[in-house]
Enzyme design. Sequence first.
Site, mmCIF file in Angstrom:
data_model
loop_
_atom_site.group_PDB
_atom_site.id
_atom_site.type_symbol
_atom_site.label_atom_id
_atom_site.label_comp_id
_atom_site.label_asym_id
_atom_site.label_seq_id
_atom_site.Cartn_x
_atom_site.Cartn_y
_atom_site.Cartn_z
ATOM 1 C CG HIS A 215 9.677 -37.138 -5.409
ATOM 2 N ND1 HIS A 215 8.327 -36.984 -5.230
ATOM 3 C CD2 HIS A 215 9.848 -37.709 -6.635
ATOM 4 C CE1 HIS A 215 7.693 -37.421 -6.307
ATOM 5 N NE2 HIS A 215 8.602 -37.868 -7.173
ATOM 6 C CD GLU B 244 12.047 -37.916 -16.230
ATOM 7 O OE1 GLU B 244 11.632 -36.761 -16.129
ATOM 8 O OE2 GLU B 244 11.341 -38.924 -16.046
ATOM 9 C CG ASP B 245 15.505 -36.591 -12.597
ATOM 10 O OD1 ASP B 245 15.176 -36.179 -13.724
ATOM 11 O OD2 ASP B 245 14.733 -36.594 -11.622
#
Length: 701
Positions: free
Chosen positions: A53, A83-84
Amino acid sequence: MQYRKFDIEKYRQEMASFIGTGPETSVFWEALDFACQAHENQWRRSGDPYIMHPCHVAKILAEELDIRSAEILAAALLHDTMEDVEYVTAELLRRKFGANVEAIVEGCTKVTHYTGDKQTFKKLVHRKIFSGAAAKPEVMVVKLADRLHNLRTLSSMPRHKRQKIADETLDIYAPLATILGLFAIKRELYNLALAYKFPRQGNKLQLHINKLRSDPKALTIRDQVQKALDSEGINATVTLRTKGLWGYYDIRHRILIKEIENPQEFLIVAASRGECYQALGTLNSIYPPIPRTIRDFIANPKPSGYQGLHARANIEGRKFLFKIRTEEMARRAQRGLVRDWTTGGKERSRFVREIKEMFDILGSEDSVSYRDMIAASGRKEIYTYTPQGDLICLPVNSIVLDFAFRVHTAIGHSCLAALIGNRRVEPDTVLKDGDVVKIIRQETPVSFDPDIQKLCQTPRARSELAKAFRQRRQAVSREIGRSVLEQEMRRYGLPLEVIEKKGMADILAYFGIDSMEDLYLQVGEGRVRLRELIYEMRHGLYAGRETLQLPTGVFNRIELSTVDPVVVKSSACCKPSPLDKGVIGLLSERGLSLHRKDCHRLQKLKFQREDAVEVRWKMRETRVTKPQKLIILAATRHRLFMLLSVAPEEMKIDDIVALGGTPGGEQAWEVNFRVGNLQSLKKIIKHFRRSTLPYEFDLEQ
């Protein structure tokens, strides 16, 4: 779920073909290695490794937007890491990749650690992204590429998530792509989102669109124009372009429509700027243009940098748009915001500055509604002009005030009226395509009515009005705060001199307030509880001395000299008027909310005595600037005119309108008049009350 592999070596070769492998691109290649490690063992719902992605987001920027900045592309690779991935922090990214990359990634990162309702959370997420884009517009470009790749791979998501993402795309991201001038991305965002939002209707429309592509009539027109250009020796190519689903989307009503007026257009790509104008002449000779529809965006580019010639022709009852430009103009037309970005510095044009200003407004809490602003800004444009001939592009339905603020902030605030041709118009007049507008100013800022803000279509106008309204409210709130604090101190027996003691600075610090002026403001807006403030003052500045007993039941009283609707708002439940006695005002940041003392709703509200004030007006000093309207419910013509003939001389009658009833007998009347101040208005209302005629009157603020 079946897991798939990602050919990272092939990806490296593809990106090397765009940006090379020199030392100036090292930040990108280091970011690629870092992202691969950070997203290791993470998978998407489709079965693809997650690293695919961010890699595709970077590729979209390089391949489809010609972005060659290694830092922007590195930020695209890293945009999900904070964020991840638990161990990735802003400090780590800044240390490894620099402040610029860290700032873009930080701007793309969603709000975390939030507890509250989903709707408020979504607003916080959007506002954070907008604030990041205000500092660095690259944030929004990365987010648009991120959203585009998500849509391209959305089929693996459950239907309710597809609908949610499609809705957000249609409301936020696709219109923003339009505003930024990224038209190729805009069209694909709309097409994909609409296909998921309206699967059945979209499929039917797509079949119709496919048929139009082979429409014999349109193909014949294309061939005739190409033949005419060839015969004139003009080096140009004609292409038929059929609008996709995006062209059938009604943004205002959020629906797909079955038919549109101009489903097809022709693109003529010429070899040079001069041949563009020659092609226009040839086109006009075979298909005469509709009068006043030729647009020259080569000599007068749009703010986004778009260039081209536009001409509309009515051919056998069907309207067609012809766009003429060079190959370079065609390429730059799709690049909008990023057209001047290079690997090194960036040329910050006026367009980029306005984009940053727009995002600053969208990210601020002062915005009326960022969805409404985005929708307005993304609508079709009208082209207006200053008297000097400067082009001012505005959204459809823009008003004179939008134009004034677009020219300059100071001109907007002092806009009294405008001249369009020889016609004088008000600031709320809707502008038309081609209007030449001259702003008429007054020396001091105009006190605009709050309702005009809803008519404005541009973020700048709405934001500047919001600031002006807030300043007007705060000026009155400070006076209210000063007054109620002094009254409360007298009630408790505290001398006013105590606020001049050195210890007052400690009390201000306790409440997190910088100055006495700020304290008055927060008291006047009800943000500092008077009871708590007085407690701290008694025990901190007047300790060991006797004070009066706790007051009960009696409201503090303030006197106003304004009926400005930005400052005072009459509640709909009891409709109090400045002419009434016993008016209570509840303190708030939005201004005073007025109720009658006997209002049933006020009785149900839970508030402390210190949160409200009794409101009175300085009758002679309070000006009434708006025309007023009084309705006589039943009176004969003779009785009404006799009554008006002996009305107070302060009543300046504009007109009298019969509203219905029996001619010659009793009927309803509307009396429109002007008056200077509240004292005069009070005399007029008293005159009508004595007459015993039934009437209705609501003060126009």
